[in-house]
Design a protein around this motif. Sequence first.
Motif, PDB file in Angstrom:
ATOM      1  N   TYR A 178       0.839  -1.187   0.000  1.00  0.00           N
ATOM      2  CA  TYR A 178       0.000   0.000   0.000  1.00  0.00           C
ATOM      3  C   TYR A 178       0.878   1.242   0.000  1.00  0.00           C
ATOM      4  CZ  TYR A 178      -4.012  -2.933   1.261  1.00  0.00           C
ATOM      5  OH  TYR A 178      -4.997  -3.882   1.247  1.00  0.00           O
ATOM      6  N   TYR A 179       0.346   2.272  -0.663  1.00  0.00           N
ATOM      7  CA  TYR A 179       0.991   3.579  -0.619  1.00  0.00           C
ATOM      8  C   TYR A 179      -0.041   4.589  -0.118  1.00  0.00           C
ATOM      9  CZ  TYR A 179       3.064   7.997  -2.002  1.00  0.00           C
ATOM     10  OH  TYR A 179       3.566   9.276  -1.995  1.00  0.00           O
ATOM     11  N   PHE A 180       0.308   5.292   0.988  1.00  0.00           N
ATOM     12  CA  PHE A 180      -0.539   6.340   1.555  1.00  0.00           C
ATOM     13  C   PHE A 180       0.183   7.680   1.341  1.00  0.00           C
ATOM     14  CE2 PHE A 180      -1.774   2.552   3.792  1.00  0.00           C
ATOM     15  CZ  PHE A 180      -3.133   2.679   4.027  1.00  0.00           C
ATOM     16  N   SER A 181      -0.467   8.622   0.692  1.00  0.00           N
ATOM     17  CA  SER A 181       0.165   9.910   0.399  1.00  0.00           C
ATOM     18  C   SER A 181       0.058  10.830   1.625  1.00  0.00           C
ATOM     19  CB  SER A 181      -0.498  10.578  -0.818  1.00  0.00           C
ATOM     20  OG  SER A 181      -1.883  10.801  -0.560  1.00  0.00           O
ATOM     21  N   PHE A 182       0.794  10.442   2.697  1.00  0.00           N
ATOM     22  CA  PHE A 182       0.758  11.235   3.928  1.00  0.00           C
ATOM     23  C   PHE A 182       1.609  12.492   3.825  1.00  0.00           C
ATOM     24  CE2 PHE A 182       0.043   6.938   6.025  1.00  0.00           C
ATOM     25  CZ  PHE A 182      -1.307   7.153   6.210  1.00  0.00           C
ATOM     26  N   SER A 183       2.727  12.433   3.107  1.00  0.00           N
ATOM     27  CA  SER A 183       3.693  13.534   3.105  1.00  0.00           C
ATOM     28  C   SER A 183       3.170  14.722   2.295  1.00  0.00           C
ATOM     29  CB  SER A 183       5.040  13.063   2.532  1.00  0.00           C
ATOM     30  OG  SER A 183       4.881  12.704   1.172  1.00  0.00           O
ATOM     31  N   ASP A 184       3.594  15.889   2.749  1.00  0.00           N
ATOM     32  CA  ASP A 184       3.206  17.106   2.026  1.00  0.00           C
ATOM     33  C   ASP A 184       3.859  17.174   0.653  1.00  0.00           C
ATOM     34  OD1 ASP A 184       1.645  17.916   4.157  1.00  0.00           O
ATOM     35  OD2 ASP A 184       3.268  19.079   5.103  1.00  0.00           O
ATOM     36  N   CYS A 291     -14.924  14.344  -8.707  1.00  0.00           N
ATOM     37  CA  CYS A 291     -13.652  13.707  -9.054  1.00  0.00           C
ATOM     38  C   CYS A 291     -12.544  14.722  -9.324  1.00  0.00           C
ATOM     39  CB  CYS A 291     -13.840  12.816 -10.296  1.00  0.00           C
ATOM     40  SG  CYS A 291     -15.019  11.463 -10.025  1.00  0.00           S
ATOM     41  N   ARG A 292     -12.916  16.009  -9.527  1.00  0.00           N
ATOM     42  CA  ARG A 292     -11.910  17.040  -9.785  1.00  0.00           C
ATOM     43  C   ARG A 292     -11.326  17.624  -8.492  1.00  0.00           C
ATOM     44  NH1 ARG A 292     -16.005  18.286 -13.434  1.00  0.00           N
ATOM     45  NH2 ARG A 292     -16.754  19.966 -12.058  1.00  0.00           N
ATOM     46  N   LYS A 293     -11.929  17.279  -7.326  1.00  0.00           N
ATOM     47  CA  LYS A 293     -11.435  17.781  -6.037  1.00  0.00           C
ATOM     48  C   LYS A 293     -10.001  17.315  -5.788  1.00  0.00           C
ATOM     49  CE  LYS A 293     -14.851  19.965  -3.806  1.00  0.00           C
ATOM     50  NZ  LYS A 293     -14.717  21.254  -3.093  1.00  0.00           N
ATOM     51  N   GLN A 294      -9.210  18.173  -5.122  1.00  0.00           N
ATOM     52  CA  GLN A 294      -7.837  17.835  -4.786  1.00  0.00           C
ATOM     53  C   GLN A 294      -7.820  17.141  -3.405  1.00  0.00           C
ATOM     54  OE1 GLN A 294      -5.061  18.691  -7.003  1.00  0.00           O
ATOM     55  NE2 GLN A 294      -6.926  18.865  -8.262  1.00  0.00           N
ATOM     56  N   GLN A 295      -7.412  15.891  -3.397  1.00  0.00           N
ATOM     57  CA  GLN A 295      -7.389  15.078  -2.170  1.00  0.00           C
ATOM     58  C   GLN A 295      -6.104  14.256  -2.137  1.00  0.00           C
ATOM     59  OE1 GLN A 295     -10.396  14.803   0.209  1.00  0.00           O
ATOM     60  NE2 GLN A 295     -10.440  16.809  -0.817  1.00  0.00           N
ATOM     61  N   ARG A 296      -5.892  13.580  -1.026  1.00  0.00           N
ATOM     62  CA  ARG A 296      -4.826  12.589  -0.946  1.00  0.00           C
ATOM     63  C   ARG A 296      -5.351  11.284  -1.528  1.00  0.00           C
ATOM     64  NH1 ARG A 296      -0.727  14.842   1.828  1.00  0.00           N
ATOM     65  NH2 ARG A 296      -1.184  16.453   3.381  1.00  0.00           N
ATOM     66  N   TRP A 297      -4.519  10.240  -1.555  1.00  0.00           N
ATOM     67  CA  TRP A 297      -4.943   9.004  -2.203  1.00  0.00           C
ATOM     68  C   TRP A 297      -4.230   7.797  -1.603  1.00  0.00           C
ATOM     69  CZ3 TRP A 297      -1.549  12.517  -4.099  1.00  0.00           C
ATOM     70  CH2 TRP A 297      -0.280  12.060  -4.456  1.00  0.00           C
ATOM     71  N   ILE A 298      -4.754   6.602  -1.915  1.00  0.00           N
ATOM     72  CA  ILE A 298      -4.172   5.336  -1.459  1.00  0.00           C
ATOM     73  C   ILE A 298      -4.049   4.422  -2.670  1.00  0.00           C
ATOM     74  CG2 ILE A 298      -4.376   3.360   0.099  1.00  0.00           C
ATOM     75  CD1 ILE A 298      -6.276   5.018   1.810  1.00  0.00           C
ATOM     76  N   CYS A 299      -2.808   3.908  -2.865  1.00  0.00           N
ATOM     77  CA  CYS A 299      -2.560   2.941  -3.942  1.00  0.00           C
ATOM     78  C   CYS A 299      -2.372   1.550  -3.346  1.00  0.00           C
ATOM     79  CB  CYS A 299      -1.303   3.311  -4.734  1.00  0.00           C
ATOM     80  SG  CYS A 299      -1.338   4.951  -5.479  1.00  0.00           S
TER      81      CYS A 299
END
Length: 307
Positions: A178-184, A291-299
Amino acid sequence: MERTGCNSDGGFNALISQEDMEEHPPYQQFGQGSQQVSMFSMNPGRRCRLAVAILALLAAVLLIVDISLGVHYNKLTDTHLTLDDTERITKEAMALQDTYKAAVQTMKGAEKQLDSEMSRQKQTNWEFEHQTKRSQDYEAQIEKIRKELVALRSQLPMINDGCKHCPAGWILMNSVCYYFSFSDSAGLKSWEKSREFCQMYGGDLVVIDSKDKQNSTVNYMINHHDSSQQNLGYWMGLRDFHEEGTWKWLDGTVLVEGYWNDGEPNDSGNEDCATVLAAENFFKAWNDLSCRKQQRWICEKAPTSMS
């Protein structure tokens, strides 16, 4: 014959006669106007018989007193205790006194034993409190170790037909990377851009199609998410396809069980993509957004095997 004494038996031997007494003239005149004096004298026999009469009277009185005392004594013996009864009662009283003394000694001994038991009980209570605290400390340590083991299992590579590992910045959890986009530095992305990032590393947006996977994903987010950005969600591989009007995962599977927040999905302003939040109640952790909102994500992607 003239009597001059008393008989030895002390009784009355003769009656008073004229010869036993000498009477003097009752009156003697000593001239005109003088005082008249009467004189009477007894001879010795008369005095003896009077003494005998007095002694007889005293004897009678003593006899009466003696008889009265005897009657009174008989009444006392009938209504009061005898000497034997008094001795028996005295012995019983002494025996009761001895029993009382023995009971007092026994009671004192019991009080000492009770004090000793209470002292030991106090120490036992102290020890119980101490052991209870130790037990609570051990339970807290065990819970901490258990959580650490869970975290280690989610991050350590699984060994199955060789060593499996994930790319740098990815974690191994439930046999999946898993990849969590925690970092700024990762920044924020739209749903499409987030998916492109995942595909660049050979994966895709995460598919959360079970309760266990939802629980482990949200718990990991809670432990590592920046609390100052609590309102930010993380894109996952779930969309609402308008041509069909249903929510589907990226692998084409129709959503069966969702973990939506109250009132979601509300499709306010063409909200066709889903995010997951770091919510304590993981049953209410999903939200729909544009879907155009800017959010973090999980791969997610399969780990790489190394033999």
